[in-house]
Design a protein around this motif. Structure first.
Motif, PDB file in Angstrom:
ATOM      1  N   SER B 162      57.755  82.694 -32.580  1.00 46.96           N
ATOM      2  CA  SER B 162      58.842  83.638 -32.758  1.00 46.96           C
ATOM      3  C   SER B 162      58.656  84.328 -34.100  1.00 46.96           C
ATOM      4  O   SER B 162      58.173  83.720 -35.064  1.00 46.96           O
ATOM      5  CB  SER B 162      60.181  82.894 -32.714  1.00 46.96           C
ATOM      6  OG  SER B 162      61.205  83.756 -33.100  1.00 46.96           O
ATOM      7  N   GLU B 163      59.034  85.607 -34.149  1.00 52.90           N
ATOM      8  CA  GLU B 163      58.871  86.328 -35.414  1.00 52.90           C
ATOM      9  C   GLU B 163      59.950  85.941 -36.407  1.00 52.90           C
ATOM     10  O   GLU B 163      59.797  86.112 -37.606  1.00 52.90           O
ATOM     11  CB  GLU B 163      58.918  87.839 -35.160  1.00 52.90           C
ATOM     12  CG  GLU B 163      57.651  88.321 -34.447  1.00 52.90           C
ATOM     13  CD  GLU B 163      57.683  89.791 -34.207  1.00 52.90           C
ATOM     14  OE1 GLU B 163      58.690  90.424 -34.569  1.00 52.90           O
ATOM     15  OE2 GLU B 163      56.702  90.298 -33.644  1.00 52.90           O
ATOM     16  N   ARG B 164      61.071  85.480 -35.878  1.00 47.92           N
ATOM     17  CA  ARG B 164      62.176  85.112 -36.766  1.00 47.92           C
ATOM     18  C   ARG B 164      62.587  83.678 -36.506  1.00 47.92           C
ATOM     19  O   ARG B 164      62.585  83.226 -35.364  1.00 47.92           O
ATOM     20  CB  ARG B 164      63.391  86.017 -36.520  1.00 47.92           C
ATOM     21  CG  ARG B 164      63.127  87.453 -36.897  1.00 47.92           C
ATOM     22  CD  ARG B 164      64.373  88.243 -36.730  1.00 47.92           C
ATOM     23  NE  ARG B 164      65.437  87.749 -37.587  1.00 47.92           N
ATOM     24  CZ  ARG B 164      66.688  88.153 -37.491  1.00 47.92           C
ATOM     25  NH1 ARG B 164      67.030  89.015 -36.580  1.00 47.92           N
ATOM     26  NH2 ARG B 164      67.594  87.688 -38.312  1.00 47.92           N
ATOM     27  N   GLU B 212      53.021  79.586 -15.908  1.00 45.74           N
ATOM     28  CA  GLU B 212      52.491  80.647 -16.778  1.00 45.74           C
ATOM     29  C   GLU B 212      53.481  81.799 -16.964  1.00 45.74           C
ATOM     30  O   GLU B 212      53.416  82.517 -17.962  1.00 45.74           O
ATOM     31  CB  GLU B 212      51.167  81.168 -16.228  1.00 45.74           C
ATOM     32  CG  GLU B 212      51.283  81.738 -14.817  1.00 45.74           C
ATOM     33  CD  GLU B 212      49.960  82.278 -14.303  1.00 45.74           C
ATOM     34  OE1 GLU B 212      49.026  82.401 -15.107  1.00 45.74           O
ATOM     35  OE2 GLU B 212      49.882  82.568 -13.096  1.00 45.74           O
ATOM     36  N   ASN B 213      54.391  82.015 -15.984  1.00 48.11           N
ATOM     37  CA  ASN B 213      55.333  83.126 -16.103  1.00 48.11           C
ATOM     38  C   ASN B 213      56.699  82.708 -16.664  1.00 48.11           C
ATOM     39  O   ASN B 213      57.635  83.506 -16.698  1.00 48.11           O
ATOM     40  CB  ASN B 213      55.529  83.801 -14.743  1.00 48.11           C
ATOM     41  CG  ASN B 213      54.275  84.535 -14.331  1.00 48.11           C
ATOM     42  OD1 ASN B 213      53.542  85.027 -15.194  1.00 48.11           O
ATOM     43  ND2 ASN B 213      53.991  84.573 -13.030  1.00 48.11           N
ATOM     44  N   THR B 214      56.810  81.454 -17.050  1.00 48.07           N
ATOM     45  CA  THR B 214      58.077  80.971 -17.604  1.00 48.07           C
ATOM     46  C   THR B 214      58.376  81.692 -18.923  1.00 48.07           C
ATOM     47  O   THR B 214      57.454  81.985 -19.683  1.00 48.07           O
ATOM     48  CB  THR B 214      57.981  79.460 -17.860  1.00 48.07           C
ATOM     49  OG1 THR B 214      57.761  78.822 -16.615  1.00 48.07           O
ATOM     50  CG2 THR B 214      59.266  78.913 -18.472  1.00 48.07           C
ATOM     51  N   ARG B 215      59.649  81.988 -19.134  1.00 47.43           N
ATOM     52  CA  ARG B 215      60.031  82.596 -20.422  1.00 47.43           C
ATOM     53  C   ARG B 215      61.034  81.695 -21.134  1.00 47.43           C
ATOM     54  O   ARG B 215      61.955  81.162 -20.507  1.00 47.43           O
ATOM     55  CB  ARG B 215      60.653  83.973 -20.196  1.00 47.43           C
ATOM     56  CG  ARG B 215      59.597  84.923 -19.691  1.00 47.43           C
ATOM     57  CD  ARG B 215      59.989  86.339 -19.789  1.00 47.43           C
ATOM     58  NE  ARG B 215      58.943  87.165 -19.216  1.00 47.43           N
ATOM     59  CZ  ARG B 215      59.050  88.454 -19.056  1.00 47.43           C
ATOM     60  NH1 ARG B 215      60.144  89.077 -19.418  1.00 47.43           N
ATOM     61  NH2 ARG B 215      58.057  89.146 -18.543  1.00 47.43           N
ATOM     62  N   ALA B 267      55.994  82.936 -25.938  1.00 46.13           N
ATOM     63  CA  ALA B 267      56.817  83.677 -26.909  1.00 46.13           C
ATOM     64  C   ALA B 267      58.254  83.180 -26.782  1.00 46.13           C
ATOM     65  O   ALA B 267      58.690  82.822 -25.692  1.00 46.13           O
ATOM     66  CB  ALA B 267      56.765  85.161 -26.616  1.00 46.13           C
ATOM     67  N   LEU B 268      58.968  83.122 -27.893  1.00 47.98           N
ATOM     68  CA  LEU B 268      60.389  82.738 -27.858  1.00 47.98           C
ATOM     69  C   LEU B 268      61.221  84.012 -27.975  1.00 47.98           C
ATOM     70  O   LEU B 268      61.167  84.709 -28.996  1.00 47.98           O
ATOM     71  CB  LEU B 268      60.716  81.788 -29.015  1.00 47.98           C
ATOM     72  CG  LEU B 268      62.184  81.399 -29.134  1.00 47.98           C
ATOM     73  CD1 LEU B 268      62.628  80.581 -27.928  1.00 47.98           C
ATOM     74  CD2 LEU B 268      62.443  80.604 -30.403  1.00 47.98           C
TER      75      LEU B 268
END
Lengths: 198, 521
Positions: B162-164, B212-215, B267-268
């Motif tokens: 995560s960027e933040r 693989e497609n989990t978010r 990615a988060l």
């Protein structure tokens, strides 16, 4: 057998609960010992006794005695026969009427016909263990028509007990109330006259 | 007299007395061997601090079973760590596997609750969590905090970037549709990548849900988003509201794909909406210029063609605008748009992008223009609306003038004369109505109303008099209150007596005799 045990238990409880013997209380009725005219009164009563306010600490059954500096105690076996707020009012009404020779109304239903109203506030009224009785009060006479105060006095007096005990204390307290009534009566305007003397 | 003949026996080679030291020596050997065979292993554990550890006192435990005791606590040569040496019982030998973990148990308050309270009285101890690897290890690195997931737990380890750094901490739950299926184990800031990395452990059998497609998205607490599409409020589960957490799922209409392996990175996303937002691989970028206020236009604002979203605002090209220096010539503000053909149902391919690019270029020739529109009145957010304009005039003052012209034309078309005639007739009616009202006011009945009101007020006065402070009613109320006061005072006395002597309700309290006022001689 069980019943017998229960019976013994109850008997034991009753025996225990009846341990101390409580002395019979003495009740004092506060009434003015005066002769007032009996029969129909004139509807045109010009003087009425308005509010007679009594300090909160006197609002209990027992006769209040000061036991030390700033300490009071209400007696448990020497009680007033009725609440002081009512009996002091009646007493003052009769005592003032007797001393002034004028009929004083304590019935607020007649207030519309009053010309003058007497309001009394009693701040202290108790005895002490060292044989003194004390009364501190404030009274005022108001002209009902315009709401103006005709007279306002602070009354403060003490008296010594004539004997030991509560009977003598109540008698002395009654005498102090009489003195207060006399003070008020002496300042009342005469019926039919205006209160120009104040 | 018979002569006594001594019988002569040959002397023993080893005196019996020698048996004693031999037995003693054998016993000694046996004791040494026994002690050696029963001696437990000695291990060393490195900790970052020796807080709560005392030589000779601190015990090593596993599942609250005592395994040994700390014998020495020493500092390393470079003073960076503490070396704890402990002697364990022999039965603890199989627990010392390659992946065994050690940590100091002390009172802790964390997102997973309060733990280690028992050590307040008993003192801290070192806990051993046995792993599943090969036994025989003697040196270990102790953990500063208890491991979120015990060693050897079946499941899946994944990493989120995560960027933040949000409100996600180690120990926070990992949720799948509100159900806890794992925990956040680690949080690390990668200085080189300028991102925060979270290590997650998904317990078996829920690890199969991660494909693989989990978010993944941050499910911590409340998300309030005010954008061009309105105000959105999202609430997580109560647990995630209190302690935060990470949630994962598949976006709508997306196939799961293959199951991931340990160590996969994801990615988060900031929230559920961001996670559900579809991403398109193929897009075209356009720059549109506005010579009017772009208040409320932000990156991510929708770009619509007659109400259908075809893309988003990439960003306002402010840097590019001022890169040439501020000329004070009122240059229009360039805005970079990203048009994604797949949003219109076209395939997400480069060919579709080319087709779209040509269609838009053709449209611009025929008057296709971008306008600023109001996306949300409440938040004041703007959107970009693309549509055909009759005489492709630039947006701004010219448009306002045109709108003013339209307004005047509409005003001209209004039927004003009949309206004025109607207004005249209405005024005549109003005049006659006022005449009637005048007559009504002047009537005897109306004039008598004040007298009646006066009478009513007098009666009201008399009624109120009955409740004045010196009235009989007030007297009666005052007396009732006095009685009530008296009763309450008696009750207070009773309560005081009962609290001083609870059994006085059965057993009479001792009689107190009133003090007698004495006459003053």
């Amino acid at each position: 057998m069980k019943n017998l045990l229960l019976l013994f238990l109850c008997a034991g409880l009753v025996a225990c609960s009846g341990g101390g013997k409580v002395p019979e209380p003495t009740y004092y009725l506060l009434r003015a010992d005066v002769q007032l005219p009996v029969g129909q009164q004139s509807a045109d009563v010009s003087i009425g006794l308005g509010r007679v306010a009594i300090a909160d600490y006197l609002g209990q059954n027992g006769v209040v005695v000061a036991t030390g500096a700033g300490q009071v105690r209400a007696a448990r076996q020497h009680l007033w026969a009725e609440p002081l707020s009512g009996s002091v009012r009646l007493y003052l009404r009769d005592s003032i009427a007797s001393r002034s020779g004028q009929w004083i109304s304590a019935d607020s239903a007649q207030r519309l016909s009053w010309q003058y109203r007497i309001d009394v506030r009693i701040d202290e009224w108790h005895g002490s263990l060292d044989g003194q009785a004390r009364l501190i009060a404030e009274w005022l006479i108001i002209s009902v028509a315009d709401g103006s105060t005709l007279a306002t006095h602070r009354f403060e007096r003490s008296g010594s007990l004539q004997a030991d005990g509560y009977d003598a204390l109540v008698a002395e307290q009654t005498r102090l109330l009489d003195a207060l009534a006399a003070d008020i009566a002496a300042n009342l305007p005469r019926q039919g006259s205006q209160a120009a003397t104040f | 007299m018979t002569e006594a003949i001594a019988s002569i026996k040959p002397r023993r080679k080893v005196p019996v007395i020698w048996l004693v030291p031999i037995v003693a020596a054998l016993l000694g050997v046996w004791l040494v061997v026994y002690n050696y065979l029963n001696q437990g292993p000695t291990i060393t554990i490195n900790f970052s601090t020796a807080a709560g550890i005392q030589a000779g006192k601190t015990k090593i435990k596993s599942l609250d079973v005592e395994l040994g005791v700390v014998t020495t606590v020493e500092l390393t040569k470079d003073l960076s760590e503490v070396i704890v040496t402990a002697e364990l019982e022999s039965f603890a030998r199989p627990l010392l596997t390659e992946d065994s973990q050690f940590w100091v148990v002390r009172p802790r308050i964390g997102p997973g609750g309060i733990s280690g309270l028992g050590t307040i009285l008993s003192g801290g101890h070192i806990n051993l969590e046995a792993g599943t690897g090969k036994a025989g290890r003697k040196k270990f690195a102790g953990l500063d905090n208890p491991p979120v997931t015990p060693a050897g737990t079946p499941g899946l380890q994944v990493y989120l970037a995560s960027e933040r750094a949000g409100s996600v901490n180690a120990g926070d739950p990992v949720l799948f549709r509100g159900y806890r299926v794992g925990s956040v184990e680690t949080t690390e800031f990668d200085a080189s990548g300028q991102s925060v990395s979270y290590g997650l452990f998904i317990d078996a059998p829920y690890d199969k849900l991660v494909t693989e497609n989990t978010r993944f998205w941050n499910a911590s607490g409340i998300t309030l988003e005010a954008g061009a599409n309105g105000v959105k409020l999202e609430l997580g589960s109560l647990q995630s509201l209190l302690v935060g957490g990470v949630a994962f799922d598949l976006p709508d209409g997306v196939l799961p794909g293959v199951q991931v392996k340990n160590g996969e990175e994801f990615a988060l996303f900031a929230n559920l909406a961001a996670a559900n937002r579809k991403s398109y691989d193929n897009f075209i970028q356009f720059v549109v210029a506005f010579d009017q206020s772009v208040r409320g236009l932000r990156a991510g604002a929708p770009v619509e063609y007659r109400g259908i979203q075809i893309g988003t605002v990439e960003r306002l090209l402010i840097r590019e605008l001022v890169s040439d220096g501020i000329k004070g010539s009122g240059d229009p503000i360039p805005v970079l748009l990203k048009i994604e053909p797949a949003r219109l149902g076209l395939p997400d391919t480069a060919a579709a992008v080319t087709d779209m690019q040509e269609a838009i270029a053709e449209g611009v020739k025929r008057g296709l223009r971008a306008k600023l529109g109001t996306g949300n009145l409440l938040t004041g957010s703007s959107i970009i609306d693309i549509d055909y304009v009759d005489n492709a005039a630039p947006a701004g003052l010219a448009r306002i003038q045109r709108q003013l012209g339209n307004l005047l034309a509409k005003l001209n078309d209004l039927p004003l004369e009949p309206a004025i005639a109607n207004l005249n007739a209405t005024l005549v009616d109003l005049q006659s109505t006022l005449g009637s009202v005048n007559g009504l006011v002047a009537s005897d009945a109306t004039q008598a109303i004040p007298v009646a009101i006066n009478d009513t007020l007098r009666e009201l006065n008399a009624t109120l008099d009955a409740f004045s402070p010196d009235s009989q009613n007030a007297d009666s109320i005052s007396r009732s209150l006095s009685d009530l006061n008296q009763t309450l005072r008696n009750l207070e006395s009773l309560t005081r007596t009962l609290s001083a002597k609870p059994n006085s309700i059965i057993f009479a309290p001792p009689v107190t005799v009133d003090p007698v006022p004495q006459r003053k001689d």
